[in-house]
Design a protein around this motif. Sequence first.
Motif, short mmCIF file in Angstrom:
data_model
loop_
_atom_site.label_atom_id
_atom_site.label_comp_id
_atom_site.label_asym_id
_atom_site.label_seq_id
_atom_site.Cartn_x
_atom_site.Cartn_y
_atom_site.Cartn_z
N LYS A 97 8.98 81.11 -66.00
CA LYS A 97 8.07 82.10 -65.44
C LYS A 97 8.89 83.13 -64.67
N PRO A 98 8.35 84.33 -64.46
CA PRO A 98 9.08 85.33 -63.67
C PRO A 98 9.46 84.81 -62.28
N GLU A 99 8.64 83.97 -61.70
CA GLU A 99 8.94 83.44 -60.37
C GLU A 99 10.08 82.43 -60.38
N ASP A 100 10.58 82.07 -61.54
CA ASP A 100 11.78 81.23 -61.63
C ASP A 100 13.05 82.05 -61.49
N THR A 101 12.93 83.35 -61.49
CA THR A 101 14.10 84.22 -61.36
C THR A 101 14.82 83.95 -60.05
N ALA A 102 16.10 83.61 -60.14
CA ALA A 102 16.89 83.25 -58.97
C ALA A 102 18.33 82.99 -59.39
N VAL A 103 19.18 82.84 -58.40
CA VAL A 103 20.52 82.30 -58.64
C VAL A 103 20.40 80.79 -58.50
N PHE A 104 20.85 80.08 -59.51
CA PHE A 104 20.78 78.62 -59.52
C PHE A 104 22.15 78.06 -59.15
N TYR A 105 22.13 77.09 -58.23
CA TYR A 105 23.34 76.46 -57.74
C TYR A 105 23.31 74.97 -58.02
N CYS A 106 24.45 74.40 -58.38
CA CYS A 106 24.52 72.94 -58.37
C CYS A 106 25.25 72.51 -57.10
N ALA A 107 24.95 71.30 -56.68
CA ALA A 107 25.48 70.78 -55.44
C ALA A 107 25.80 69.30 -55.60
N ALA A 108 26.76 68.84 -54.82
CA ALA A 108 27.19 67.45 -54.89
C ALA A 108 27.25 66.84 -53.50
N SER A 109 26.88 65.57 -53.43
CA SER A 109 26.95 64.86 -52.17
C SER A 109 27.56 63.49 -52.38
N ALA A 110 28.46 63.13 -51.47
CA ALA A 110 29.06 61.79 -51.50
C ALA A 110 28.31 60.83 -50.58
N GLN A 111 27.25 61.32 -49.96
CA GLN A 111 26.51 60.50 -49.01
C GLN A 111 25.55 59.55 -49.72
N TYR A 112 25.13 58.55 -48.98
CA TYR A 112 24.08 57.64 -49.45
C TYR A 112 22.90 57.75 -48.49
N GLY A 113 21.72 57.52 -49.05
CA GLY A 113 20.53 57.59 -48.22
C GLY A 113 20.20 58.99 -47.76
N GLU A 173 27.67 68.54 -49.63
CA GLU A 173 28.94 69.06 -49.11
C GLU A 173 29.58 70.10 -50.03
N TYR A 174 29.27 70.03 -51.30
CA TYR A 174 29.96 70.88 -52.27
C TYR A 174 28.95 71.68 -53.08
N TRP A 175 29.31 72.94 -53.31
CA TRP A 175 28.42 73.87 -54.00
C TRP A 175 29.19 74.67 -55.03
N GLY A 176 28.52 74.99 -56.12
CA GLY A 176 29.08 75.92 -57.08
C GLY A 176 28.85 77.35 -56.65
N GLN A 177 29.31 78.28 -57.47
CA GLN A 177 29.19 79.69 -57.15
C GLN A 177 27.86 80.29 -57.58
N GLY A 178 27.13 79.56 -58.40
CA GLY A 178 25.80 80.00 -58.83
C GLY A 178 25.81 80.70 -60.17
N THR A 179 24.69 80.65 -60.85
CA THR A 179 24.49 81.36 -62.11
C THR A 179 23.11 82.00 -62.08
N GLN A 180 23.05 83.26 -62.50
CA GLN A 180 21.81 84.02 -62.41
C GLN A 180 20.88 83.69 -63.57
N VAL A 181 19.63 83.43 -63.24
CA VAL A 181 18.57 83.26 -64.23
C VAL A 181 17.53 84.33 -63.97
N THR A 182 17.24 85.13 -64.98
CA THR A 182 16.25 86.18 -64.85
C THR A 182 15.20 86.00 -65.94
N VAL A 183 13.95 85.93 -65.53
CA VAL A 183 12.84 85.75 -66.45
C VAL A 183 12.00 87.01 -66.44
N SER A 184 11.94 87.67 -67.57
CA SER A 184 11.19 88.93 -67.66
C SER A 184 9.74 88.66 -68.02
N SER A 185 8.89 89.52 -67.51
CA SER A 185 7.45 89.34 -67.78
C SER A 185 7.01 90.13 -68.99
#
Length: 125
Positions: A87-103, A113-125
């Motif tokens: 949907k158009p409202e899904d338009t955003a920069v998407f990031y992946c993230a990692a955690s070594a924590q539990y709970g 703790e760790y993040w990627g640089q992001g990738t742009q997703v654009t949904v046109s109407s």
Amino acid sequence: QVQLVESGGGLVQTGGSLKLSCAASGRTFSHYYMAWFRQAPGKEREFVASIGRNGRNTKYGDSVKGRFTASRDNAKNTIFLEMNSLKPEDTAVFYCAASAQYGLAYSSTTDYEYWGQGTQVTVSS
């Protein structure tokens, strides 16, 4: 430590599909709880999905339930986000993230703790 690189973003029409990937460096990828977040212009970073270390225990934000599917391949140090019925409202920069924590509170940005640089997703109407 782990480094994350997202790919697969792009421009798609409403109702279309995209599959994002996030490749991680390091030999202990299976030790990390992984997640996807997104951030639209002028908005806070929003939880999209998370996936447990063994590929099970997936969780989703309310706005994407039933449309997005998270998965991971520990042998390839990669997680995926398959996005359908976009949907158009899904338009955003998407990031992946990692955690070594539990709970952790899986939907909180502060637990990762760790993040990627992001990738742009654009949904046109």
